[in-house]
Scaffold this active site. Structure first.
Site, short mmCIF file in Angstrom:
data_model
loop_
_atom_site.label_atom_id
_atom_site.label_comp_id
_atom_site.label_asym_id
_atom_site.label_seq_id
_atom_site.Cartn_x
_atom_site.Cartn_y
_atom_site.Cartn_z
N TYR A 62 0.84 -1.19 0.00
CA TYR A 62 0.00 0.00 0.00
C TYR A 62 0.88 1.25 0.00
O TYR A 62 0.66 2.18 -0.77
CB TYR A 62 -0.94 0.01 1.21
N SER A 102 2.13 -21.71 -25.99
CA SER A 102 2.41 -22.67 -24.93
C SER A 102 3.74 -23.36 -25.24
O SER A 102 4.51 -22.85 -26.07
CB SER A 102 1.25 -23.66 -24.90
N LEU A 103 4.02 -24.47 -24.58
CA LEU A 103 5.28 -25.19 -24.83
C LEU A 103 4.97 -26.62 -25.23
O LEU A 103 4.02 -27.23 -24.73
CB LEU A 103 6.14 -25.22 -23.56
N GLU A 128 15.83 -23.79 -17.49
CA GLU A 128 15.15 -23.02 -16.44
C GLU A 128 14.08 -23.87 -15.76
O GLU A 128 13.51 -24.74 -16.40
CB GLU A 128 14.39 -21.83 -17.06
N LYS A 130 10.39 -24.76 -14.68
CA LYS A 130 9.06 -24.41 -15.19
C LYS A 130 8.18 -24.18 -13.97
O LYS A 130 7.75 -25.13 -13.32
CB LYS A 130 8.52 -25.56 -16.06
N ARG A 151 -3.09 -14.72 -19.76
CA ARG A 151 -2.90 -15.37 -21.06
C ARG A 151 -4.23 -15.50 -21.81
O ARG A 151 -4.28 -15.36 -23.02
CB ARG A 151 -2.28 -16.75 -20.85
N GLU A 186 5.68 -15.47 -14.85
CA GLU A 186 4.77 -16.31 -14.08
C GLU A 186 4.49 -15.64 -12.74
O GLU A 186 5.42 -15.19 -12.06
CB GLU A 186 5.44 -17.66 -13.86
N LYS A 299 15.34 -23.68 -23.87
CA LYS A 299 15.14 -22.70 -24.95
C LYS A 299 16.44 -22.49 -25.71
O LYS A 299 17.50 -22.40 -25.07
CB LYS A 299 14.75 -21.33 -24.36
S1 IVH Z 1 8.60 -20.07 -21.81
C1 IVH Z 1 6.94 -19.23 -25.90
N1 IVH Z 1 9.64 -20.43 -19.48
O1 IVH Z 1 4.70 -22.83 -18.72
C2 IVH Z 1 7.47 -19.85 -24.70
N2 IVH Z 1 7.29 -20.80 -19.70
O2 IVH Z 1 3.12 -24.49 -21.16
C3 IVH Z 1 6.92 -19.21 -23.54
N3 IVH Z 1 6.17 -21.40 -17.61
O3 IVH Z 1 1.93 -21.16 -19.62
C4 IVH Z 1 6.97 -20.01 -22.34
N4 IVH Z 1 7.95 -21.32 -16.32
O4 IVH Z 1 3.30 -19.82 -18.10
C5 IVH Z 1 8.50 -20.48 -20.19
N5 IVH Z 1 10.72 -20.71 -17.45
C6 IVH Z 1 9.59 -20.71 -18.17
C7 IVH Z 1 8.35 -21.03 -17.59
C8 IVH Z 1 7.22 -21.07 -18.40
C9 IVH Z 1 6.65 -21.54 -16.36
C10 IVH Z 1 4.76 -21.64 -18.00
C11 IVH Z 1 4.14 -20.61 -18.86
C12 IVH Z 1 3.27 -21.37 -19.83
C13 IVH Z 1 3.57 -22.79 -19.55
C14 IVH Z 1 3.91 -23.45 -20.86
#
Ligand code: IVH
Length: 422
Positions: A62, A102-103, A128, A130, A151, A186, A299
């Site tokens: 706040y 998405s991935l 990294e 997830k 999203r 995130e 990546k």
């Molecule tokens: S990269 C275009 N990196 O995982 C690539 N996503 O199914 C963009 N997520 O909904 C995603 N940690 O919210 C990426 N280190 C990370 C991540 C990450 C969590 C989530 C993201 C997405 C889901 C992918």
């Protein structure tokens, strides 16, 4: 009133989109946009405090928002009268500038090897965690947060700017002023914040929340900014979407964002031949991380290569999510029931002592058919290992024979067979 505020909102948003300054030609657009949001949050918190004697955002959030707003008004006195349009409590659906993809998921090392081949073995790969939370897309103009979107369906997201500001973990200003910057990250609960939230709920006589991930998205749907603030969400940025700055690698992009004051994900770049080892290393650290993860993201580091590889409608080709093989939970088999389909097929279903897994309570799993049941060599009373196959479907993958006491009972066979044999 509602429809008037809707019209004002539409006019306001159209003005933002086509870049018309809203209130005064001397106030930069991004400043009036942000001031509107801040005013809305602070008004709600003040109303709760003065009219209902309710504890408002008690923490630093706040104060930080108040300081920011007061500073804006000191710099641009016109704002005190005008910055109110963002106050309507409505969440607009807004088109994303670029699809929020998405991935692709991988469950085995061989999938990672195929991915390396498709990207080129000479590439550097970033590894990294997830994080298991919810995506947030942040837009900054001249270093000022002007919009935060969920999203949604990947094409359109919901405007949660006020909620993101109230959360306290999303910087409202950057330490530099790139004229435009759009990033993705995130929002999530650390285990500590989630435990605190549940302890508070329990002492208030409320039901405790099961899953940190769904609670994070539930928190962002609240209209009570004070409560959002109190819950202590965290943010980690992992994707550079667009800017006038042009980093050449993902590592460089994360370093720039860090310098700008954004909390970025911990990302390690390794050559192809070290990738599986790095994944195993991060996997080993999983239980020591302060947040829940549901896999590891890989990546291609070089951003030109990343972009050149393109994307399907679902995911970029230069990134992959290596999902964890889920950790089995141990529980005890209570009974096996046979269920018959309309076509007459019998399926054994195992019922076990309920276990919590990934935010759900599991107590039964299909055993598919009699052969599968016999192959597992199950007995009633056995300690069994249960996983969530593919992250969702409960599956019994083994029996702890070493825990048998001799009191276990055989599993009954198909009812029809038994009655036929009688
Ligand atoms: S990269 C275009 N990196 O995982 C690539 N996503 O199914 C963009 N997520 O909904 C995603 N940690 O919210 C990426 N280190 C990370 C991540 C990450 C969590 C989530 C993201 C997405 C889901 C992918």
């Amino acid at each position: 009133m509602k429809s008037l505020s809707k019209i004002l909102n539409i006019l306001f948003l159209s003005a933002v989109l086509i870049g018309i300054p809203q209130f005064s030609f001397s106030v930069p657009e991004e400043i009036s946009v942000q001031a509107g949001y801040l005013k809305a949050i602070l008004a709600q918190a003040d109303e709760a405090y003065f009219n209902r004697d309710e504890s408002i955002m008690g923490n630093e959030a706040y104060d930080a928002l108040r300081r920011r707003y007061d500073q804006l008004v000191a710099d641009y006195p016109e704002l005190a009268e005008n910055a109110g349009v963002g106050a309507a409590d409505e969440r607009n659906t807004v088109p994303h500038q670029k699809p929020v993809l998405s991935l692709k998921k991988a469950y085995a090392d061989s999938d990672v090897e195929a991915f390396i081949e498709s990207c080129g073995t000479e590439s550097l790969f970033c590894v990294e965690p997830k994080i298991d939370g919810l995506t947030i897309v942040l837009h900054y103009q001249n270093g000022v947060l002007v919009r935060a979107l969920t999203r949604g369906d990947g094409k359109n997201g919901q405007d949660v700017t006020r909620e993101a500001m109230a959360a306290g973990c999303v910087p409202t200003t950057l330490k530099g002023k790139p004229s435009s910057l759009c990033v993705r990250g995130e929002l999530y609960f650390t285990q500590e914040a989630f435990e605190k939230l549940n302890a508070r709920r329990a002492s208030d006589g409320k039901k405790t929340l099961k899953s940190a991930r769904s609670s994070a998205s539930g928190t962002l749907r609240l209209y009570d900014y004070a409560e959002i603030s109190r819950r202590g969400l965290s943010l980690s940025i992992y994707e550079w979407i667009e800017s006038d700055l042009v980093p050449s690698t993902h590592q460089e992009a994360m370093a720039i964002l860090w310098e700008l004051g954004l909390p970025t994900i911990e990302s390690v770049a390794v050559p192809a031949d070290q990738l599986l080892g790095e994944i195993a290393r991060l996997n080993g650290r999983r239980s020591g991380l302060p947040f829940e993860t549901d896999g590891i993201v890989i990546k291609v580091n070089d951003r030109h290569r990343f972009n050149d590889m393109g994307a399907t409608a679902h995911h970029p080709r230069a990134a992959l999510a290596r999902k964890y093989r889920s950790k089995p939970e141990l529980t005890q088999l209570l009974r096996v029931e046979w269920s018959q389909s309309d076509a007459g097929k019998w399926t054994p279903v195992a019922h076990f002592v309920p276990v919590e897994m990934g935010g759900a309570t599991l107590q039964s799993a299909t055993l598919h058919n009699e052969n599968h049941l016999r192959a597992l060599d199950l007995r009633i009373g056995d300690w069994i290992q249960v996983i969530r196959a593919g992250g969702t479907v409960p599956e019994i993958i083994g029996v702890c024979t070493e825990r048998r006491t001799g009191k276990e009972k055989p599993v009954p066979g198909i009812p029809e067979k038994e009655s036929a044999e009688e």
